[in-house]
Design a protein around this motif. Sequence first.
Motif, PDB file in Angstrom:
ATOM      1  N   ASN A 158       0.809  -1.219   0.000  1.00  0.00           N
ATOM      2  CA  ASN A 158       0.000   0.000   0.000  1.00  0.00           C
ATOM      3  C   ASN A 158       0.846   1.275   0.000  1.00  0.00           C
ATOM      4  O   ASN A 158       0.337   2.360   0.255  1.00  0.00           O
ATOM      5  CB  ASN A 158      -0.955  -0.019   1.191  1.00  0.00           C
ATOM      6  N   HIS A 159       2.122   1.123  -0.272  1.00  0.00           N
ATOM      7  CA  HIS A 159       3.042   2.247  -0.482  1.00  0.00           C
ATOM      8  C   HIS A 159       3.139   3.206   0.700  1.00  0.00           C
ATOM      9  O   HIS A 159       3.135   4.426   0.519  1.00  0.00           O
ATOM     10  CB  HIS A 159       2.669   3.011  -1.756  1.00  0.00           C
ATOM     11  N   TYR A 160       3.221   2.663   1.896  1.00  0.00           N
ATOM     12  CA  TYR A 160       3.464   3.487   3.074  1.00  0.00           C
ATOM     13  C   TYR A 160       4.960   3.768   3.183  1.00  0.00           C
ATOM     14  O   TYR A 160       5.778   2.943   2.781  1.00  0.00           O
ATOM     15  CB  TYR A 160       2.992   2.791   4.359  1.00  0.00           C
ATOM     16  N   ALA A 161       5.315   4.898   3.758  1.00  0.00           N
ATOM     17  CA  ALA A 161       6.721   5.261   3.954  1.00  0.00           C
ATOM     18  C   ALA A 161       7.252   4.514   5.178  1.00  0.00           C
ATOM     19  O   ALA A 161       6.959   4.880   6.315  1.00  0.00           O
ATOM     20  CB  ALA A 161       6.856   6.756   4.155  1.00  0.00           C
ATOM     21  N   MET A 162       8.007   3.449   4.927  1.00  0.00           N
ATOM     22  CA  MET A 162       8.511   2.600   6.007  1.00  0.00           C
ATOM     23  C   MET A 162       9.399   3.375   6.977  1.00  0.00           C
ATOM     24  O   MET A 162       9.273   3.240   8.183  1.00  0.00           O
ATOM     25  CB  MET A 162       9.308   1.431   5.436  1.00  0.00           C
ATOM     26  N   ALA A 163      10.296   4.178   6.446  1.00  0.00           N
ATOM     27  CA  ALA A 163      11.252   4.892   7.286  1.00  0.00           C
ATOM     28  C   ALA A 163      10.551   5.882   8.220  1.00  0.00           C
ATOM     29  O   ALA A 163      11.034   6.131   9.320  1.00  0.00           O
ATOM     30  CB  ALA A 163      12.278   5.615   6.421  1.00  0.00           C
ATOM     31  N   LYS A 164       9.421   6.409   7.803  1.00  0.00           N
ATOM     32  CA  LYS A 164       8.699   7.374   8.634  1.00  0.00           C
ATOM     33  C   LYS A 164       7.879   6.708   9.731  1.00  0.00           C
ATOM     34  O   LYS A 164       7.742   7.248  10.813  1.00  0.00           O
ATOM     35  CB  LYS A 164       7.786   8.249   7.774  1.00  0.00           C
TER      36      LYS A 164
END
Length: 93
Positions: A68-74
């Motif tokens: 779902n294209h979430y920003a993992m690093a954030k």
Amino acid sequence: MKKFNDTLVQKMERLANITISSLQLGKIARTKRCLNLAEELLNKGNAEMKNAITNVYLYSVSHYMELNHYAMAKLLPVSLHKEYVKQINTSGV
């Protein structure tokens, strides 16, 4: 060979499901609480707990987040993000 604790696996699956449903509902504060709990368990838990978090919880949550294209690093706390990077590098992706 030692049998893996099934109850621990079930608890990690449940925590992963709660985290994913929080993401789906847009409840970022709740999601972060779940991720921070997993982070704390990863840092303070025994070897069996750490294995359950990386192999069950992190695998499920990171898979959903990738799709779902979430920003993992954030979103992921530091230790969970390091484990995630290890998983990525180990899988050969």
